[in-house]
Design a protein around this motif. Sequence first.
Motif, PDB file in Angstrom:
ATOM      1  N   ARG A 139       8.541  -1.047  -0.109  1.00 16.11           N
ATOM      2  CA  ARG A 139       7.853  -0.204  -1.095  1.00 16.11           C
ATOM      3  C   ARG A 139       8.847   0.383  -2.086  1.00 16.11           C
ATOM      4  NH1 ARG A 139       3.144   2.136   1.071  1.00 16.11           N
ATOM      5  NH2 ARG A 139       3.119   3.382  -0.830  1.00 16.11           N
ATOM      6  N   PRO A 140       8.832  -0.046  -3.345  1.00 15.46           N
ATOM      7  CA  PRO A 140       9.741   0.553  -4.343  1.00 15.46           C
ATOM      8  C   PRO A 140       9.580   2.059  -4.471  1.00 15.46           C
ATOM      9  CG  PRO A 140       8.744  -1.463  -5.187  1.00 15.46           C
ATOM     10  CD  PRO A 140       8.050  -1.149  -3.910  1.00 15.46           C
ATOM     11  N   ASP A 141       8.351   2.555  -4.272  1.00 15.03           N
ATOM     12  CA  ASP A 141       8.117   3.998  -4.392  1.00 15.03           C
ATOM     13  C   ASP A 141       8.654   4.775  -3.201  1.00 15.03           C
ATOM     14  OD1 ASP A 141       6.167   2.676  -2.859  1.00 15.03           O
ATOM     15  OD2 ASP A 141       4.782   4.357  -3.039  1.00 15.03           O
ATOM     16  N   LEU A 142       9.060   4.057  -2.147  1.00 16.90           N
ATOM     17  CA  LEU A 142       9.623   4.705  -0.955  1.00 16.90           C
ATOM     18  C   LEU A 142      11.055   4.243  -0.715  1.00 16.90           C
ATOM     19  CD1 LEU A 142       6.544   4.457   1.460  1.00 16.90           C
ATOM     20  CD2 LEU A 142       7.262   6.420   0.098  1.00 16.90           C
ATOM     21  N   GLY A 143      11.778   3.983  -1.802  1.00 13.31           N
ATOM     22  CA  GLY A 143      13.161   3.547  -1.668  1.00 13.31           C
ATOM     23  C   GLY A 143      13.293   2.167  -1.066  1.00 13.31           C
ATOM     24  N   TRP A 144      12.294   1.312  -1.286  1.00 13.14           N
ATOM     25  CA  TRP A 144      12.284  -0.066  -0.790  1.00 13.14           C
ATOM     26  C   TRP A 144      12.265  -0.136   0.742  1.00 13.14           C
ATOM     27  CZ3 TRP A 144      11.781  -4.381  -3.967  1.00 13.14           C
ATOM     28  CH2 TRP A 144      11.804  -4.095  -5.345  1.00 13.14           C
ATOM     29  N   GLN A 145      11.737   0.903   1.365  1.00 11.45           N
ATOM     30  CA  GLN A 145      11.565   0.890   2.805  1.00 11.45           C
ATOM     31  C   GLN A 145      10.204   0.291   3.152  1.00 11.45           C
ATOM     32  OE1 GLN A 145      13.984   1.910   5.034  1.00 11.45           O
ATOM     33  NE2 GLN A 145      15.250   2.083   3.187  1.00 11.45           N
ATOM     34  N   ARG A 146      10.052  -0.131   4.395  1.00 11.93           N
ATOM     35  CA  ARG A 146       8.777  -0.642   4.879  1.00 11.93           C
ATOM     36  C   ARG A 146       8.119   0.404   5.770  1.00 11.93           C
ATOM     37  NH1 ARG A 146      10.576  -6.734   6.893  1.00 11.93           N
ATOM     38  NH2 ARG A 146      11.345  -7.488   4.874  1.00 11.93           N
ATOM     39  N   GLN A 147       6.819   0.523   5.667  1.00 12.93           N
ATOM     40  CA  GLN A 147       6.059   1.374   6.573  1.00 12.93           C
ATOM     41  C   GLN A 147       5.420   0.474   7.625  1.00 12.93           C
ATOM     42  OE1 GLN A 147       3.420   3.416   3.713  1.00 12.93           O
ATOM     43  NE2 GLN A 147       4.358   5.313   4.402  1.00 12.93           N
ATOM     44  N   THR A 148       5.829   0.653   8.864  1.00 14.95           N
ATOM     45  CA  THR A 148       5.348  -0.220   9.923  1.00 14.95           C
ATOM     46  C   THR A 148       4.200   0.431  10.674  1.00 14.95           C
ATOM     47  OG1 THR A 148       7.557  -1.152  10.174  1.00 14.95           O
ATOM     48  CG2 THR A 148       6.001  -1.524  11.963  1.00 14.95           C
ATOM     49  N   LEU A 149       3.089  -0.302  10.765  1.00 14.93           N
ATOM     50  CA  LEU A 149       1.927   0.186  11.513  1.00 14.93           C
ATOM     51  C   LEU A 149       1.949  -0.470  12.880  1.00 14.93           C
ATOM     52  CD1 LEU A 149      -0.720   1.885  11.009  1.00 14.93           C
ATOM     53  CD2 LEU A 149      -1.870  -0.310  10.718  1.00 14.93           C
ATOM     54  N   PRO A 150       2.038   0.312  13.963  1.00 16.84           N
ATOM     55  CA  PRO A 150       2.114  -0.301  15.300  1.00 16.84           C
ATOM     56  C   PRO A 150       0.818  -1.024  15.658  1.00 16.84           C
ATOM     57  CG  PRO A 150       1.823   2.079  15.462  1.00 16.84           C
ATOM     58  CD  PRO A 150       2.056   1.776  14.020  1.00 16.84           C
ATOM     59  N   LYS A 151       0.902  -1.894  16.639  1.00 15.12           N
ATOM     60  CA  LYS A 151      -0.278  -2.614  17.097  1.00 15.12           C
ATOM     61  C   LYS A 151      -1.306  -1.634  17.625  1.00 15.12           C
ATOM     62  CE  LYS A 151      -1.741  -6.451  20.048  1.00 15.12           C
ATOM     63  NZ  LYS A 151      -1.300  -7.493  21.005  1.00 15.12           N
ATOM     64  N   PRO A 152      -2.562  -1.761  17.224  1.00 11.06           N
ATOM     65  CA  PRO A 152      -3.579  -0.781  17.634  1.00 11.06           C
ATOM     66  C   PRO A 152      -3.784  -0.774  19.146  1.00 11.06           C
ATOM     67  CG  PRO A 152      -4.357  -2.167  15.823  1.00 11.06           C
ATOM     68  CD  PRO A 152      -3.101  -2.785  16.325  1.00 11.06           C
ATOM     69  N   GLU A 153      -4.035   0.439  19.698  1.00  6.23           N
ATOM     70  CA  GLU A 153      -4.416   0.564  21.104  1.00  6.23           C
ATOM     71  C   GLU A 153      -5.881   0.169  21.253  1.00  6.23           C
ATOM     72  OE1 GLU A 153      -2.525   1.365  23.599  1.00  6.23           O
ATOM     73  OE2 GLU A 153      -0.697   1.914  22.512  1.00  6.23           O
ATOM     74  N   ARG A 154      -6.202  -0.480  22.356  1.00  5.42           N
ATOM     75  CA  ARG A 154      -7.580  -0.937  22.538  1.00  5.42           C
ATOM     76  C   ARG A 154      -8.585   0.207  22.474  1.00  5.42           C
ATOM     77  NH1 ARG A 154      -9.611  -5.225  24.670  1.00  5.42           N
ATOM     78  NH2 ARG A 154     -10.850  -4.065  26.194  1.00  5.42           N
ATOM     79  N   ASN A 155      -8.232   1.355  23.019  1.00  2.00           N
ATOM     80  CA  ASN A 155      -9.157   2.487  23.043  1.00  2.00           C
ATOM     81  C   ASN A 155      -8.880   3.487  21.923  1.00  2.00           C
ATOM     82  OD1 ASN A 155     -10.749   1.777  25.374  1.00  2.00           O
ATOM     83  ND2 ASN A 155      -8.927   2.212  26.611  1.00  2.00           N
ATOM     84  N   GLY A 156      -7.938   3.161  21.057  1.00  2.69           N
ATOM     85  CA  GLY A 156      -7.641   4.034  19.929  1.00  2.69           C
ATOM     86  C   GLY A 156      -8.571   3.749  18.761  1.00  2.69           C
ATOM     87  N   PRO A 157      -8.535   4.603  17.743  1.00  3.50           N
ATOM     88  CA  PRO A 157      -9.383   4.377  16.561  1.00  3.50           C
ATOM     89  C   PRO A 157      -8.962   3.105  15.828  1.00  3.50           C
ATOM     90  CG  PRO A 157      -7.810   6.141  16.156  1.00  3.50           C
ATOM     91  CD  PRO A 157      -7.717   5.822  17.618  1.00  3.50           C
ATOM     92  N   CYS A 158      -9.917   2.374  15.313  1.00  2.00           N
ATOM     93  CA  CYS A 158      -9.615   1.130  14.602  1.00  2.00           C
ATOM     94  C   CYS A 158      -8.924   1.443  13.281  1.00  2.00           C
ATOM     95  CB  CYS A 158     -10.899   0.344  14.345  1.00  2.00           C
ATOM     96  SG  CYS A 158     -10.591  -1.296  13.652  1.00  2.00           S
ATOM     97  N   PRO A 159      -7.835   0.774  12.979  1.00  2.00           N
ATOM     98  CA  PRO A 159      -7.111   1.061  11.727  1.00  2.00           C
ATOM     99  C   PRO A 159      -7.937   0.785  10.472  1.00  2.00           C
ATOM    100  CG  PRO A 159      -5.777  -0.267  13.219  1.00  2.00           C
ATOM    101  CD  PRO A 159      -7.160  -0.237  13.787  1.00  2.00           C
ATOM    102  N   CYS A 160      -9.030   0.047  10.598  1.00  2.00           N
ATOM    103  CA  CYS A 160      -9.803  -0.287   9.409  1.00  2.00           C
ATOM    104  C   CYS A 160     -10.509   0.910   8.819  1.00  2.00           C
ATOM    105  CB  CYS A 160     -10.815  -1.384   9.727  1.00  2.00           C
ATOM    106  SG  CYS A 160     -12.264  -0.822  10.647  1.00  2.00           S
ATOM    107  N   GLY A 161     -10.610   2.002   9.612  1.00  2.00           N
ATOM    108  CA  GLY A 161     -11.226   3.217   9.087  1.00  2.00           C
ATOM    109  C   GLY A 161     -12.693   3.366   9.429  1.00  2.00           C
TER     110      GLY A 161
END
Length: 617
Positions: free
Chosen positions: A74-96
Amino acid sequence: MTSHPTPEDPPTIDGVLRLGVQEILAAGDFQTAFQAFLAALPLRCPEFFAEIPPGAERPLALVLFREIWNHTPRPDLGWQRQTLPKPERNGPCPCGSGAKYKQCCGMPQSPVPFPSEGLSVLGYVLKTVPVTRYASLPFAQLDPEELAHVANQWQDEGRIEAATLLLEGLLAPGRRLGRHQEWAFDTLCNLYLDAGRDDDRLALVERLMQVSDKRLKAAALQRRATLHADCGESDAAWAVYGEAMRLDPDNPALAHLELVMLANEDRYDEAQTRAAVWAKRLARSGRADAALIDLIEAVAADADVLRDIMAVEGAEQATEASPADVAMLQALIEQLPSPASHYRLAPQGDSTGPLEPLAALAAIEREWDELDWGDPLECDPWQDTRWLHWLCEHPLAWQSFEVMGAVADAFDEVLLMEYPDEQADAMEEALLTHAVAVLREVLAANRAEGLRFEWGWLANRAALRLLMQRIDLAGGSAEALPLLEWLVLTLNPHDNGGHRERLVHAYCEVGRAADALAVCDRYPDDALPGVLYGRVLALYLLGRRGDAVAALAQAVKRLPKVLKTLVAARPKMPKMTPGLITHGGDDQAWEYRIDFRPTWIHCDALGWLEEVSGRKA
């Protein structure tokens, strides 16, 4: 090393990756970007979206988008990557959606159509940055090999200025450079060479000859030795080569350089002796791929192998065509006469027999062969272009397979100049389509339709070559299949060009697995990978899983490297020798992957292949 989508990936994947990066850079947070990606996917990538099974659109889109998100700097974050961990089966779905992941997008997924490990989308991000800012990129935070890969892609796309500025920034004076910049250095040298910037190339080479890293310094010395050799400065070339050898004695590139330098001095016997030494050294070091070692061993066994390679490389050094010459050729092709038959055939049984030109066309071909400046297309068609003017005066020549074949060969040289690829492709397509139409006219006029028009007759080969070139130009388009059927099933069932491999996979792609299997059955003892592994794919698509597993075992027994390369996530491209393929070798396996991995993906069969073979990409 990271990897970009490769040439064997379906073109739609490029669109999916580009769309994902655009939405990530525009939104910022995952859920907003994903919703925009999901909404745009069927509109921006309809071919890809159409292949998703009904009901799996949202889950598969989430899997894809999460991989793109995790690999986007991300150029707006100093070219760093934001990593989203693998979703937990019983956790909220990342899709929203608000539901649990297992109840929402956590359903079983189809294989992701690109490898997550080593995936790179840096090229898409860099295209959003003005090229004038490339010099100020935070190169210390970016992978230099990934940057070199991006530059290579851009070079292939014709984005020469952007590729050059990117690598000039990476290799700018004052930067800390080491072996990881070697690929970028080689690429920038090639960019300078293609642009005729000889002074800049020499300055870069001599500057990197001063670095402290032995591997990178040896690479620069190797380039310097090549420059000396190209100028006929043999003593200087050997002196610099010796210095490179002291720094990096197991470098496989130095083996190639030494053999070429010896060949340039006609010292083939010495090259053969040195090849034997190099073959043992490279096998011991583990730094060379098997294909290069096989090639060097071949040179060690027979110096004529090196002579043949030098002849091929020499033939590839062609003069660029001038815009005026290309414009004349384009005008000629735009005014091609209607296809007509000027050949005689004498069919016997199910064979047409050989072509025989009628008197007028035979005279034209003799004149073509006897032109006082020699064969105008024998070596470099653009050094002496009087053949173009001759064609203007002899329109009947456009009905000759011999003449059309020679002109078609010239298109390889047209593409060496800075000429829009799509225009050159259109010209070549028009010529080859005309040649195929002429062949149909010849067969119809001689009442030979449906008969064999075999390669075994030397007089037929020019026409068959033109048909094969038309098929190759059609690629994976719908028009290729009927031409493949005509070539393999009717005209030349012996299939000397190996096009049955493409026919088998083309049938599989359009849902005609039974026809694909029938083609394989025509060649029961075939050792071509496209038939051995094509049989596996056809049986799988027919639901005959047990037979498919048995066929896979036979294919692996005969060509094990094909399976390994086919399912690998990021296999290293082996050394490829123009015009030479090693049966059972890494180069043959690589060619199968490049040509037919998209078919396995299209047929949703690659995951099954990984599962039954016990290999994971």
